[in-house]
Design a protein around this motif. Structure first.
Motif, PDB file in Angstrom:
ATOM      1  N   THR A 131       1.133  -0.976   0.329  1.00 23.88           N
ATOM      2  CA  THR A 131      -0.021  -0.332  -0.318  1.00 23.88           C
ATOM      3  C   THR A 131       0.989   1.125  -0.188  1.00 23.88           C
ATOM      4  O   THR A 131       1.388   1.259   0.826  1.00 23.88           O
ATOM      5  CB  THR A 131      -0.368   0.122   1.412  1.00 23.88           C
ATOM      6  OG1 THR A 131      -1.701  -1.011   1.371  1.00 23.88           O
ATOM      7  CG2 THR A 131      -2.116   1.105   1.548  1.00 23.88           C
ATOM      8  N   THR A 136      -1.258  -7.886  -3.885  1.00 28.15           N
ATOM      9  CA  THR A 136      -1.560  -6.816  -3.573  1.00 28.15           C
ATOM     10  C   THR A 136      -1.033  -5.750  -3.927  1.00 28.15           C
ATOM     11  O   THR A 136      -0.389  -5.538  -2.682  1.00 28.15           O
ATOM     12  CB  THR A 136      -2.900  -6.694  -2.882  1.00 28.15           C
ATOM     13  OG1 THR A 136      -1.995  -6.515  -1.558  1.00 28.15           O
ATOM     14  CG2 THR A 136      -3.293  -8.600  -2.602  1.00 28.15           C
ATOM     15  N   ARG A 191      -2.267  -1.508  -3.853  1.00 31.90           N
ATOM     16  CA  ARG A 191      -2.918  -0.493  -3.654  1.00 31.90           C
ATOM     17  C   ARG A 191      -2.189   1.069  -3.575  1.00 31.90           C
ATOM     18  O   ARG A 191      -1.107   1.141  -2.376  1.00 31.90           O
ATOM     19  CB  ARG A 191      -4.097  -0.408  -2.114  1.00 31.90           C
ATOM     20  CG  ARG A 191      -4.978  -1.674  -2.120  1.00 31.90           C
ATOM     21  CD  ARG A 191      -5.828  -1.704  -0.756  1.00 31.90           C
ATOM     22  NE  ARG A 191      -6.462  -2.764  -1.025  1.00 31.90           N
ATOM     23  CZ  ARG A 191      -6.508  -3.847  -0.228  1.00 31.90           C
ATOM     24  NH1 ARG A 191      -5.663  -4.692  -0.425  1.00 31.90           N
ATOM     25  NH2 ARG A 191      -7.588  -4.715  -1.122  1.00 31.90           N
ATOM     26  N   LYS A 227      -6.970   2.890  -3.688  1.00 29.73           N
ATOM     27  CA  LYS A 227      -7.339   2.134  -4.654  1.00 29.73           C
ATOM     28  C   LYS A 227      -6.586   0.859  -4.710  1.00 29.73           C
ATOM     29  O   LYS A 227      -5.680   1.123  -5.148  1.00 29.73           O
ATOM     30  CB  LYS A 227      -7.630   3.254  -6.430  1.00 29.73           C
ATOM     31  CG  LYS A 227      -7.931   4.264  -6.124  1.00 29.73           C
ATOM     32  CD  LYS A 227      -8.181   4.849  -7.551  1.00 29.73           C
ATOM     33  CE  LYS A 227      -9.425   6.255  -7.404  1.00 29.73           C
ATOM     34  NZ  LYS A 227      -9.283   7.353  -8.729  1.00 29.73           N
ATOM     35  N   LEU A 228      -7.640   0.387  -5.376  1.00 30.27           N
ATOM     36  CA  LEU A 228      -6.990  -1.047  -5.319  1.00 30.27           C
ATOM     37  C   LEU A 228      -6.511  -1.626  -6.598  1.00 30.27           C
ATOM     38  O   LEU A 228      -7.532  -1.245  -7.966  1.00 30.27           O
ATOM     39  CB  LEU A 228      -7.940  -3.045  -4.923  1.00 30.27           C
ATOM     40  CG  LEU A 228      -7.494  -4.128  -5.471  1.00 30.27           C
ATOM     41  CD1 LEU A 228      -6.230  -4.458  -4.794  1.00 30.27           C
ATOM     42  CD2 LEU A 228      -8.943  -4.959  -5.405  1.00 30.27           C
ATOM     43  N   ASP A 284      -4.211  -6.999  -7.874  1.00 30.65           N
ATOM     44  CA  ASP A 284      -4.929  -7.792  -6.988  1.00 30.65           C
ATOM     45  C   ASP A 284      -4.489  -9.705  -8.439  1.00 30.65           C
ATOM     46  O   ASP A 284      -5.504 -10.015  -8.988  1.00 30.65           O
ATOM     47  CB  ASP A 284      -6.376  -8.426  -7.113  1.00 30.65           C
ATOM     48  CG  ASP A 284      -6.735  -9.246  -5.532  1.00 30.65           C
ATOM     49  OD1 ASP A 284      -5.779 -10.054  -5.211  1.00 30.65           O
ATOM     50  OD2 ASP A 284      -7.437  -9.722  -5.049  1.00 30.65           O
TER      51      ASP A 284
END
Length: 658
Positions: free
Chosen positions: A46, A188, A190, A194-195, A198
């Motif tokens: 992230t 993943t 982010r 926002k993702l 994945d």
């Protein structure tokens, strides 16, 4: 009193940070590599504001004990080395013990970790090099590291960072490299809440290539694999129609580590020689597996540069493997219909999506087509339908059929080509490696990091005698349209003739049988001093091409013999063009490579030109000789000689297929 003094640890760490932590993407790289070394099967990344405000990496690896937690942020403390000899057998991604200490010196770091066999976890917070007491916490197994306010205590370094979107793009690129190198790890990503990605764990890398670079590129990939003990090479190379203007489309992984190597990059470019246009570079995703003692990764703090113990052998293996794969593959460029309106297709890398111009006669129909690869300095195919005049169609029977024309005089004067697998000047060595068994043929992928994909058998993909088209049309005195078993083929007469002449002349040079004609009177040619020196330096090489020269005094060179196939080119013009090419072009370092460049130029000058009307015999000769030469799908300069439109694509455009 002496002036030399030892630097304090904080200054040492900030100096190290300047080498290891260049930008937020560097932090992401180091944290991801540590997570993979810890055996993580899932990693979540992230970032906020491109990583300037926050970088968070959470994994489910084995975690750290309460004793190891503070040591992890101590300079040159690592679990991956014990003695100096370990530097020559490194099997992990990290090993220097510098990254975490450097990161903690220029940011606010919080690290939470719990081992699998521990009931509680522990947390350590470090603000710009100052550590707080360790606290006990609960939490899942693994490690979570948060890096906030990067370079806040070094504002000059922070001002050198780019915009948030630019830094986020660099982080995404770094994330993609790790994801491609380790497809069995779920990842993943982010960014700004926002993702972005994945990615589930997969057994092969092709699915992830499609995610990052588009399905079109993934569909164009060719599987390669070879084993030359102790080196295992495997991965994908892209069809020549997929290329890039820089080397950023080339991904080389050694032991799961993304690296850059100029030698292997050159080997890849040589494998594509004659298949790509000038200024374009190939796209590839390659993995090298070799014993740790065969590669030195301790070259640079970023660990991107490596040194191989036997670099020339790996160079030859890569070159031979790619070229052998091309021999077994169909490398024709194809005409394709674009997606229907309302749909979109992702084009990989920086490849534009050229479309044919709309013709005045049928705007709707002609806009339905586009070229995968555009050939410059050629009439566009869409001009066939322009309102400026009726195309000049000529219909000729194909040689071998009843009533077919005989071979024309200009074609009979050329040597009969023999099918060969030696595509470039380096292929003789590659072919020897294949013949001796040192390089294996492409085989289906095996293992956890590979995908089953059968390599196509080696076979001729061109118009063979038993599958010759029944009719050929010449349009605009530049293109030939032929029917094939698969559909239709549009042939560039100049590009095809150039390839035929190049291969036949190269074969003659190899056999020392180039036909030449001695001039009754040597023709003096005035050159510049640099050009005269260049042609005289390569006098022997030019002689092997049938062009013999002698010094004539000063900067004048006398031409005594010219190649028979270039009888229509004035000797002075030919020598001046060659001299300019030798003087101004960035020539490859080897004699064979220089010879190939000169053969390209001579073949181009001798080939029929676009806009030149061909007789039925000449059209027939081109089609007849097409299957006799190697790489007939591209001219020596990398332009396609033919574009294929399959029968199913034609039927789909005319509504015959749903």
């Amino acid at each position: 009193m002496g002036i030399i003094r030892q630097l304090p640890p904080s200054v040492i760490n900030q100096i190290a940070a300047g080498e290891v932590v260049e930008r937020p993407a560097s932090v992401v790289k180091e944290l991801l590599e540590n997570a993979i070394d810890a055996g993580a099967t899932r990693i979540d990344v992230t970032v906020e504001r491109g990583g300037k405000d926050l970088i968070r990496v959470a994994d489910n690896g084995k975690g750290m004990s309460v004793d190891d937690l503070p040591l992890a942020f101590t300079p040159h403390a690592t679990s991956k080395l014990v003695e100096a000899e370990d530097l020559f057998r490194i099997a992990t991604l990290g090993f220097r013990g510098e990254a975490l200490a450097a990161i903690a010196e220029v940011s606010r770091v919080r690290c939470q970790s719990r081992q699998t066999d521990s009931a509680i976890g522990h947390e350590l917070a470090i603000d710009f090099g100052v550590a707080s007491p360790i606290k006990e916490i609960g939490g899942p197994e693994g490690t979570v590291i948060e890096v906030r306010n990067l370079f806040e205590n070094t504002p000059v370094r922070r001002t050198f960072l780019k915009s948030d979107s630019t830094e986020a793009a660099h982080v995404s690129d770094m994330f993609a490299r790790i994801a491609l190198a380790h497809p069995t790890v779920r990842l993943t990503f982010r960014s700004s809440g926002k993702l972005v990605h994945d990615l589930p764990a997969v057994t092969g890398v092709k699915e992830r290539i499609a995610v990052f670079f588009g399905q079109e590129l993934a569909d164009s990939l060719l599987w390669i694999e070879s084993q030359m003990d102790p080196v295992h090479l495997w991965g994908y190379v892209a069809h020549p129609s997929q290329s890039r203007s820089s080397a950023k489309g080339q991904f080389l992984f050694v032991g799961g580590r993304f690296v850059r190597d100029r030698s292997l990059g050159h080997a890849l470019s040589e494998a594509y020689r004659g298949l790509l246009m000038v200024g374009r570079l190939p796209v590839a995703f390659l993995n090298l597996e070799l014993p740790p003692d065969q590669v030195d990764v301790n070259v640079h703090p970023t660990k991107v540069e490596v040194r191989f113990r036997d670099g020339p052998r790996i160079y030859s293996q890569l070159l031979a493997t790619v070229r052998k794969t091309f021999l077994a593959s169909d490398l024709h460029s194809r005409l394709q219909a674009p997606p229907e309106q309302g749909t979109s297709a992702t084009r990989p890398l920086d490849i534009p999506a050229p479309t044919l111009p709309v013709s005045p006669i049928s705007a709707e129909s002609t806009s339905k087509f586009r070229l995968e690869e555009r050939t410059p300095d050629r009439q566009m195919v869409s001009s066939w339908f322009s309102s400026g005049g009726t195309p000049n169609f000529q219909s000729f029977p194909t040689p071998g059929y009843a009533g077919g024309p005989t071979q024309p005089e200009w074609a009979r004067n050329l040597p009969q080509a023999v099918p060969t697998q030696n595509h470039t000047q380096f292929d003789e060595f590659a072919a020897e490696g294949v013949a001796s068994g040192s390089v294996e043929a492409p085989a289906p992928e095996t293992g956890s990091n590979q995908e089953p994909e059968a390599a196509p058998p080696i076979q001729a993909r061109d118009i063979l005698p038993e599958g010759l088209p029944t009719r050929a049309l010449q349009v605009h005195d530049s293109y030939l349209i032929a029917e094939t078993n698969e559909g239709m083929m549009v042939i560039d007469q100049h590009a095809l003739h150039e390839r035929i002449l190049y291969e036949e002349l190269r074969d003659r040079v190899r056999r020392g049988a180039v036909e030449s004609q001695r001039l009754l009177v040597p023709e003096p040619v005035d050159l510049s001093a640099a050009e005269a020196a260049a042609v005289l330096e390569h006098r022997e090489l030019l002689g092997s091409l049938g062009l013999e020269i002698e010094p004539f005094g000063g900067d004048t060179v006398a031409v005594t013999t010219t190649p028979t196939m270039l009888f229509q080119v004035a000797p002075d013009r030919l020598l001046r063009d060659l001299a300019e090419h030798l003087r101004s072009s960035p020539l490859p370092p080897t004699r064979d490579a220089i010879l190939a460049e000169l053969l390209h130029m001579i073949a181009c000058k001798a080939a029929v030109k676009a806009g030149q009307k061909l007789s039925p015999e000449e059209v027939a000769a081109l089609l007849e000789r097409r299957h006799l030469v190697a790489d007939s799908h591209h001219c020596p300069h990398g332009r396609p000689t033919a574009l294929v439109f399959t029968k199913s694509e034609l039927e789909r455009q005319f509504g015959r297929l749903g």
